[in-house]
Design a protein around this motif. Sequence first.
Motif, PDB file in Angstrom:
ATOM      1  N   UNK A  82       0.835  -1.190   0.000  1.00  0.00           N
ATOM      2  CA  UNK A  82       0.000   0.000   0.000  1.00  0.00           C
ATOM      3  C   UNK A  82       0.883   1.259   0.000  1.00  0.00           C
ATOM      4  N   UNK A  83       0.737   2.125   1.002  1.00  0.00           N
ATOM      5  CA  UNK A  83       1.478   3.386   1.010  1.00  0.00           C
ATOM      6  C   UNK A  83       2.680   3.362   1.948  1.00  0.00           C
ATOM      7  N   UNK A  84       3.141   2.179   2.333  1.00  0.00           N
ATOM      8  CA  UNK A  84       4.223   2.096   3.321  1.00  0.00           C
ATOM      9  C   UNK A  84       5.471   2.832   2.865  1.00  0.00           C
ATOM     10  N   UNK A  85       5.891   2.600   1.625  1.00  0.00           N
ATOM     11  CA  UNK A  85       7.107   3.229   1.119  1.00  0.00           C
ATOM     12  C   UNK A  85       6.937   4.744   1.041  1.00  0.00           C
ATOM     13  N   UNK A  86       5.800   5.185   0.527  1.00  0.00           N
ATOM     14  CA  UNK A  86       5.547   6.622   0.411  1.00  0.00           C
ATOM     15  C   UNK A  86       5.520   7.278   1.787  1.00  0.00           C
ATOM     16  N   UNK A  87       4.804   6.674   2.710  1.00  0.00           N
ATOM     17  CA  UNK A  87       4.685   7.248   4.051  1.00  0.00           C
ATOM     18  C   UNK A  87       6.048   7.305   4.749  1.00  0.00           C
ATOM     19  N   UNK A  88       6.874   6.275   4.548  1.00  0.00           N
ATOM     20  CA  UNK A  88       8.209   6.252   5.154  1.00  0.00           C
ATOM     21  C   UNK A  88       9.074   7.381   4.604  1.00  0.00           C
ATOM     22  N   UNK A  89       8.965   7.611   3.288  1.00  0.00           N
ATOM     23  CA  UNK A  89       9.748   8.679   2.659  1.00  0.00           C
ATOM     24  C   UNK A  89       9.297  10.050   3.149  1.00  0.00           C
ATOM     25  N   UNK A  90       7.991  10.266   3.191  1.00  0.00           N
ATOM     26  CA  UNK A  90       7.459  11.551   3.652  1.00  0.00           C
ATOM     27  C   UNK A  90       7.886  11.824   5.089  1.00  0.00           C
ATOM     28  N   UNK A  91       7.804  10.802   5.935  1.00  0.00           N
ATOM     29  CA  UNK A  91       8.164  10.965   7.344  1.00  0.00           C
ATOM     30  C   UNK A  91       9.630  11.368   7.491  1.00  0.00           C
ATOM     31  N   UNK A  92      10.513  10.699   6.758  1.00  0.00           N
ATOM     32  CA  UNK A  92      11.938  11.001   6.875  1.00  0.00           C
ATOM     33  C   UNK A  92      12.253  12.389   6.315  1.00  0.00           C
TER      34      UNK A  92
END
Length: 372
Positions: A327-337
């Motif tokens: 799902x959006x795990x990769x996107x959310x991880x990038x945004x958070x960092x």
Amino acid sequence: MNILFTCGGTAGHVNPAVALAHIFQEKHPGCRVLFVGADGGMENKLVPKEGYSIRSVTITNFHRSLTPADIAHNLGTLMNMHKSKKQAQAILDEFKPDLVVGTGGYASYPVVSEAARRGIPTAVHESNAVPGLTTKALSKVVDRVMVGFEESRVHYSHPEKVVVTGTPVRGDFFKYTKQEAREQLGLTDSRPLLLSYWGSLGAEVMNQKMVDFIAQECYEGAPFRHIHGAGRDFPWMQEEILRRGLKLGDNGIEVREYIYDMPLVMAAADVVLCRAGASTISEIAAIAKPSILIPSPNVTANHQEKNARVLADQKAAVLLREADCVENTLYDSAVLLIQERDRRDAMARALNAMSVPNTALKIYETLREIMK
């Protein structure tokens, strides 16, 4: 002075050897250099492009499965080991090296082991955090084992031979400040830059996920700039992006087939999404670049995840397995960092603490020491 380098299999094995060859020729004008690789290996194309001669030996790997096909393959490997030993002897007789250095790959074994048997100064350099079978076997007979990280020392049965040298990285990676790189790329606003790529060839599974990633960026109004290297998947990615009606370019999102100016783009980036091959983690560590590492699950002995874990355990990178990129795990991880400036700064400090200053000089001095 005659220096023989033996390497192959991946660019992560070839690039350090090429960097070392340059060092010796800078320090000793007139130094003769010869490379030895495996028949059909990519090193036979990469090394001549750098201006060096290369010979080859006939060597193959062992398969761990016991299917009839794998057993037949392993019998062929046993025959090739005998053949490659004879070839290595002939190369050493002809070139008469003063030093033999292996940087990984199956071709290293017959050449380095024969040189060690003859009493020629020998060393191996391992770019991966955990040694492969070839390096581990050669570590018992060479004079020095050079590794990229302090954490790698425990994997060798003769720790007194191990020297933590770091891994050579092309000088272009140290050429630009972040601001200089942004200016050369024409990045005139203050939005952070995300760089993503999955190696020179790309990775279809991850590039499929990147289409969804880019769609999410477009939906949210491109909250950061993004340069993605698609590799061989560029044609179908471009078609899929067009099919979905995603508008790129003016919003700061760019998909390239290849990133030819990688040192420039990486210098400008705030966060990097990438695999965890030996060359990649060496470059990230050298310039202290915060990253999210998604190791390839399709490599021998899972060495990319082991590489990534060394950095992640020191809080110097985020480790995200490919299977967990749902799902959006990769996107959310990038945004958070990207949003957490303090966390990125802490990652950079951790990477600086792990890196070895003056890597090239450290390796050169280590090799010169065993030649005396």
